[in-house]
Write an enzyme that holds these catalytic residues in place. Structure first.
Site, PDB file in Angstrom:
ATOM      1  N   HIS A  38     -29.931  -3.836  25.195  1.00 40.21           N
ATOM      2  CA  HIS A  38     -30.521  -5.129  25.545  1.00 40.21           C
ATOM      3  C   HIS A  38     -29.601  -5.802  26.559  1.00 40.21           C
ATOM      4  O   HIS A  38     -28.374  -5.690  26.461  1.00 40.21           O
ATOM      5  CB  HIS A  38     -30.626  -5.970  24.270  1.00 40.21           C
ATOM      6  CG  HIS A  38     -31.352  -7.264  24.405  1.00 40.21           C
ATOM      7  ND1 HIS A  38     -32.572  -7.396  25.040  1.00 40.21           N
ATOM      8  CD2 HIS A  38     -31.031  -8.523  23.955  1.00 40.21           C
ATOM      9  CE1 HIS A  38     -32.975  -8.658  24.968  1.00 40.21           C
ATOM     10  NE2 HIS A  38     -32.057  -9.359  24.330  1.00 40.21           N
ATOM     11  N   ASN A  41     -29.833 -15.495  25.381  1.00 43.01           N
ATOM     12  CA  ASN A  41     -30.805 -14.430  25.157  1.00 43.01           C
ATOM     13  C   ASN A  41     -32.059 -14.743  25.970  1.00 43.01           C
ATOM     14  O   ASN A  41     -32.101 -15.728  26.711  1.00 43.01           O
ATOM     15  CB  ASN A  41     -31.116 -14.328  23.660  1.00 43.01           C
ATOM     16  CG  ASN A  41     -31.736 -12.995  23.271  1.00 43.01           C
ATOM     17  OD1 ASN A  41     -31.920 -12.114  24.107  1.00 43.01           O
ATOM     18  ND2 ASN A  41     -32.061 -12.838  22.008  1.00 43.01           N
TER      19      ASN A  41
END
Length: 425
Positions: free
Chosen positions: A360, A385
């Site tokens: 990620h 994020n």
């Protein structure tokens, strides 16, 4: 008449001073020659410590005895609250999470959530993940391919100056207010490769231009137009994303907003540009969002790899701005709500599917140190994020610093904006 005005002015000033003292001195402190600390939340780093609304002692830490510096902002009542043992007197001014965090008293845990660590990062079941299997979470909510051999073979760059007195707490937003960008929501589009790259590039261009160009850049432009990442919302690589930023460039997020419906028809590239022969590109199509008129193309230099050393990463961020990191996501990360994240093996550890992990891409924006319940210090990174503001700490999360937790420090990427002499301040 003038005497009357002076009396009114003096009276007003006295009232203001009295009101401020009542607000700032809730502990009945008697200011004397030895008491010079100003308790306003705007002094020094006081306001910086109260980033996470709803999190008080968990963000600031706990203190023993009476420590008037162990204070943070209690947003809900527009007041100050404390995290030292002195706050437990009859007229308590403790923060809401003082007893649960500093004294270890039991608090209500999220329903059916197996992850709640001794270091007290908390978990939550998010509605955006309801009905998803773990495999679907990996498939739709991440989207960054493992680093290519080319990326991993890049030489690491060391920041200058070689020696700097780094603060214990730093957030890019406070050094460059209005020049850095908060988290967007990639929804079920597996394109963290595009969201993190566009966000880091936007921050860097704004900082390098000293606020002349502050537009957030368009991840949709990358998803739809980066031919070398043909997977789009089905994963992509950051090295190809940075290649596109260098060779083709991106328009702003306002010009080319993220599409909620990522079907094949809607996902066709809606932007085009041409080179002026000197490496600078100019858009040849209007913005897909016809309300936005500026279709300026923003480009970056070739990316460089920052040293994986903790101090070198900190120096890079404090000098040049946020950086991109590739991390490993375990099953518990989806449930992160607050605190300092470290991977915790779930109660289903014997199941093979719970041993899986995927990569990620995220954005490192700062760091800090937290004094835990036992008095020990925990170092952490502050990371943006791309799952929206309802996830984590307003879209951010904290993760252990200096131990390469979840590979967060293994591969750090940054770049410079490609600005001409007329662009630079």
């Amino acid at each position: 008449m003038w005497i009357g005005y002076k009396i009114l002015i003096v009276s007003h000033l006295i009232t203001e001073i009295w009101a401020e003292k009542q607000y700032l001195s809730q502990r009945e402190v008697d200011p004397g020659a030895d008491f010079t600390r100003n308790h306003t939340i705007l002094e020094g780093t006081r306001f910086k410590r109260a980033i996470y609304k709803g999190q008080y002692c968990r963000s600031f830490g706990c203190c023993e005895d009476r420590d008037d510096g162990c204070v943070t902002q209690f947003y809900e009542v527009n007041a100050l609250c404390y995290c030292d043992t002195f706050c437990e007197r009859e007229n308590s001014d403790c923060c809401p999470d003082y007893k649960s965090f500093c004294r270890g008293e039991k608090e209500w845990l999220p329903h059916a959530t197996p992850w709640y660590t001794e270091d007290r990062w908390t978990a939550q079941n998010y509605s955006q993940f309801w009905g998803m299997t773990l495999e679907e979470g990996f498939k739709y909510r991440l989207g960054t391919l493992p680093p290519s051999p080319m990326l991993l073979s890049m030489n690491e760059v060391t920041a200058v100056p070689a020696i700097i007195d780094l603060p214990e707490f730093f957030v890019a937003y406070y050094k460059w207010p209005g020049w850095t960008h908060g988290p967007l929501d990639q929804k079920n589009c597996a394109a963290s490769w595009a969201f993190s790259t566009a966000s880091v590039a936007a921050d860097r261009i704004a900082i390098q231009s000293k606020g002349r160009y502050t537009a957030n850049l368009s991840p949709q432009n990358l998803i739809s137009c980066c031919a070398k990442n043909r997977h789009g919302c089905s994963s992509g690589s950051i090295d190809r994303a940075w290649w596109y930023l260098r060779k083709r460039g991106l328009v702003s997020h306002a010009c080319y907003p993220f599409l909620k419906d990522q079907n094949t028809t809607n996902n066709a590239c809606a932007m085009a540009s041409r080179s002026d022969g000197r490496g600078k590109r100019h858009a040849t199509k209007p913005c897909p969002n016809n309300i936005e008129k500026s279709n300026r193309i923003y480009q970056c230099s070739p990316p460089y790899r920052v040293s994986s050393n903790e101090t070198e990463i900190m120096k890079e961020i404090i000098h040049n701005g946020p950086v991109q990191a590739i991390m490993q996501v375990h099953e518990d990360f989806f449930h992160y709500k607050s605190g300092i994240y470290r991977h915790v093996t779930s109660t289903n550890e014997k199941s093979e599917k719970y041993q899986k992990l995927q990569t990620h891409a995220v954005k490192l924006t700062g760091w800090g140190t937290l004094r835990g319940a036992q008095g020990r210090k925990e170092k952490f990174w502050i990371v943006a994020n791309s799952w929206g503001n309802s996830w984590g700490e307003n879209g951010y999360f904290r993760i252990l610093r200096g131990v390469n937790e979840s590979d967060i420090e293994k591969l750090i990427i940054a770049a410079w904006g490609q600005l001409t002499s007329s662009d630079e301040p």
